[in-house]
Design an enzyme around this catalytic site. Structure first.
Site, mmCIF file in Angstrom:
data_model
loop_
_atom_site.group_PDB
_atom_site.id
_atom_site.type_symbol
_atom_site.label_atom_id
_atom_site.label_comp_id
_atom_site.label_asym_id
_atom_site.label_seq_id
_atom_site.Cartn_x
_atom_site.Cartn_y
_atom_site.Cartn_z
ATOM 1 N N ALA A 1 0.825 -1.205 0.000
ATOM 2 C CA ALA A 1 0.000 0.000 0.000
ATOM 3 C C ALA A 1 0.867 1.266 0.000
ATOM 4 O O ALA A 1 0.642 2.191 -0.798
ATOM 5 C CB ALA A 1 -0.926 -0.006 1.223
ATOM 6 N N GLY A 2 1.870 1.313 0.865
ATOM 7 C CA GLY A 2 2.691 2.514 0.989
ATOM 8 C C GLY A 2 3.588 2.760 -0.210
ATOM 9 O O GLY A 2 3.609 3.859 -0.774
ATOM 10 N N GLN B 1 -5.581 -5.669 1.802
ATOM 11 C CA GLN B 1 -5.781 -6.370 3.075
ATOM 12 C C GLN B 1 -7.052 -5.928 3.817
ATOM 13 O O GLN B 1 -7.679 -6.749 4.503
ATOM 14 C CB GLN B 1 -4.549 -6.198 3.982
ATOM 15 N N CYS C 1 -4.385 -2.461 11.775
ATOM 16 C CA CYS C 1 -5.836 -2.397 11.939
ATOM 17 C C CYS C 1 -6.275 -2.953 13.288
ATOM 18 O O CYS C 1 -6.815 -4.054 13.386
ATOM 19 C CB CYS C 1 -6.577 -3.109 10.820
ATOM 20 N N ASP D 1 3.030 0.522 7.906
ATOM 21 C CA ASP D 1 3.049 -0.269 9.132
ATOM 22 C C ASP D 1 4.447 -0.442 9.724
ATOM 23 O O ASP D 1 4.573 -0.727 10.914
ATOM 24 C CB ASP D 1 2.484 -1.680 8.843
ATOM 25 N N LYS E 1 -1.972 1.859 12.551
ATOM 26 C CA LYS E 1 -1.349 1.227 11.385
ATOM 27 C C LYS E 1 -2.442 0.764 10.433
ATOM 28 O O LYS E 1 -2.978 -0.338 10.578
ATOM 29 C CB LYS E 1 -0.480 0.042 11.823
ATOM 30 N N ALA F 1 -5.606 3.544 5.594
ATOM 31 C CA ALA F 1 -6.131 4.905 5.645
ATOM 32 C C ALA F 1 -5.020 5.885 6.033
ATOM 33 O O ALA F 1 -4.947 6.998 5.495
ATOM 34 C CB ALA F 1 -7.282 4.986 6.634
ATOM 35 N N CYS G 1 -10.405 3.291 11.150
ATOM 36 C CA CYS G 1 -10.719 1.893 11.409
ATOM 37 C C CYS G 1 -12.226 1.716 11.303
ATOM 38 O O CYS G 1 -12.955 2.081 12.221
ATOM 39 C CB CYS G 1 -10.208 1.534 12.806
#
Ligand code: FAD
Length: 423
Positions: free
Chosen positions: A13-14, A43, A161, A298, A306, A309, A341
């Site tokens: 993602a990052g 995820q 999460c 993360d 983490k 979002a 979250c």
């Protein structure tokens, strides 16, 4: 050796979001990504796979499809960093040079910290939404469990999460509720921590569901071992005086959220803090020691939730600051610690927790539209219909809807304070 303007470690993602953000700003930038996997996972969708809403295939795309064409992909794992030489060493020993480095390696799920767990995952009623392969097994178990004991565990923080362990539980309970099974079931949430959720404003809405579903809350219960054959789980329980005792609980099904650590190659590197995480400035996302290294996601030690979002807001900050650093200037884009979250309290309703550093509530929508601390149907639609699209078509394409970074008017490092009295 080879050298790139920007080298990115991790194509999750990052890493992908930063690459897309950079290319949006500077399409001719020379960028490379080091990423060993051939698949890219969404995820956040795994909670909905475990809840019978999504199919597993909805949460994965081939890495080559996600990787921008202009980016050079090193299909390999990074093994260590040589920050003084401005290079990253791959597992086969090859060295890749950079002018700016961005590190987004995710975190490591430490299954082996719980003896007996790895051997029995995916059988004997032992499951976890934290694995692509296993999330469908969660839904199988939910449907087939008619009576007996269901355990849901949460390890010590930090985890990605933080709401995911209880989301799995609520969606299971919703199914059992609709099928009139709650009366035959003993459902327990076993949390290594001492609170249901880290930001207190969201706890009342969650407690209503704990009561509705008849869930027993066991705080300070840390999963220590699993015996799949015997169907028992061992917990280390810490009492008010700090005394630790052991309790064994039988189960018919158990959903495990594993302990989570920094990836070993990060923890062993000069980029890590004392706990092994990437040592980043929480506002600029720049490495505290190396000005030509940034990080996000993360694997960082910034005290945000983490989540993907968080990554959505961090990526444009990193992109802005990397481009500035390439010009020899100090970073000016600022991240406020936003994380989110979406707590799936029942099928069709979500408590949308959105908050920044220090637990400050940072709602995206006005209160009349979505009341963040209450269960909301609109938030469920957001999670089911909008967020996957926002991820694939927004974040991963460098479209920064609702993610414009705050940019300081002056370089903080060169700000002239000599005339600071003219107010
Ligand atoms: P990742 O996306 O995990 O990517 C890390 C990448 O680094 C991977 O592709 C990996 O292969 C690569 N890598 C690892 N080691 C190396 C190496 N040595 N060299 C090179 N590359 C390497 N977030 C939300 O916002 N909302 C949610 O509702 C939500 N729910 C979740 C539910 C579950 C069950 C899970 C597991 C996660 C959830 N998340 C949610 C969290 C979200 O998925 C993560 O926060 C996000 O993916 C973090 O991005 P990242 O880039 O740090 O890590």
């Amino acid at each position: 050796g080879r050298r790139h303007d920007v080298l990115i470690v991790g194509g999750g993602a990052g890493g992908q979001s930063v690459a897309a953000s950079l290319l949006k700003r500077k399409p001719d930038l020379n960028i490379a990504i080091i990423e060993p996997r051939t698949e890219h996972f969404y995820q956040p969708g795994w909670t909905l796979v475990g809840g019978g809403v999504f199919e597993r295939k909805d949460t994965v795309r081939p890495m080559e499809q996600v990787m921008p064409d202009q980016v050079k992909w090193y299909h390999a794992a990074a093994s260590t960093f040589e920050p003084k030489q401005q290079q990253v060493v791959l597992e086969d020993g090859e060295r890749i040079g950079y002018r700016m480095l961005v590190v987004s390696p995710g975190l490591r799920l430490d299954w082996d910290a719980i003896p007996g767990l790895r051997e029995t995952l995916g059988s004997n009623g032992v499951t976890s939404n934290y694995l692509f392969d296993l999330a469908p097994y969660t839904w199988d178990l939910v449907q087939s469990t008619r009576k007996g004991k269901s355990l849901f565990t949460q390890p010590p923080m930090p985890i990605k999460c933080a709401g995911a362990p209880q989301k799995a539980m609520y969606l299971a309970c919703d199914y059992w509720h609709r099928n009139n099974r709650l009366g035959e079931l003993d459902i327990q949430f076993c949390n290594a921590g001492g609170a249901l959720f880290g930001v207190a404003d969201y706890v009342p809405a969650l407690m209503e569901y704990i009561e509705k579903y008849g869930i027993e809350l066991n705080f300070m219960h840390n999963l220590a071992a699993v015996d799949g054959q015997a169907k028992t789980a061992l917990f280390k329980v810490t009492d008010g005086e700090g005394q630790v005792s052991e309790i064994e609980k039988p189960f018919d099904m158990i959903h495990v959220c594993p302990p989570q650590k920094s990836p070993k190659f990060i923890a062993d590197s000069p980029l890590a803090d004392a706990d092994g995480w990437l040592d980043l400035s929480p506002e600029t996302m720049q490495h505290k020691q190396f000005g030509d290294i940034f990080g996000l996601g993360d694997g960082g030690n910034t005290p945000n939730a983490k989540t993907a979002a968080a990554v959505r807001k961090q990526a444009p900050v990193v992109a802005e600051n990397v481009l500035r650093a390439l010009e020899g200037e100090a970073p000016r884009a600022i991240y406020d610690g936003y994380g989110s979250c979406p707590l799936t309290v029942e099928r069709g309703k979500i408590v949308l927790a959105e908050f920044g550093y220090g637990g400050k509530l940072l709602p995206t929508f006005p209160n009349w539209l979505v009341q963040g601390t209450r269960p909301s149907k609109l938030s469920w639609l957001l999670k089911e219909k909008m967020l996957p699209w926002l991820y694939w078509e927004g974040m991963l394409k460098g479209r920064e809807w609702l993610a414009k970074p705050e940019i300081l008017a002056h370089n903080p490092a060169v700000q002239d304070t000599s005339d600071a009295c003219d107010w």
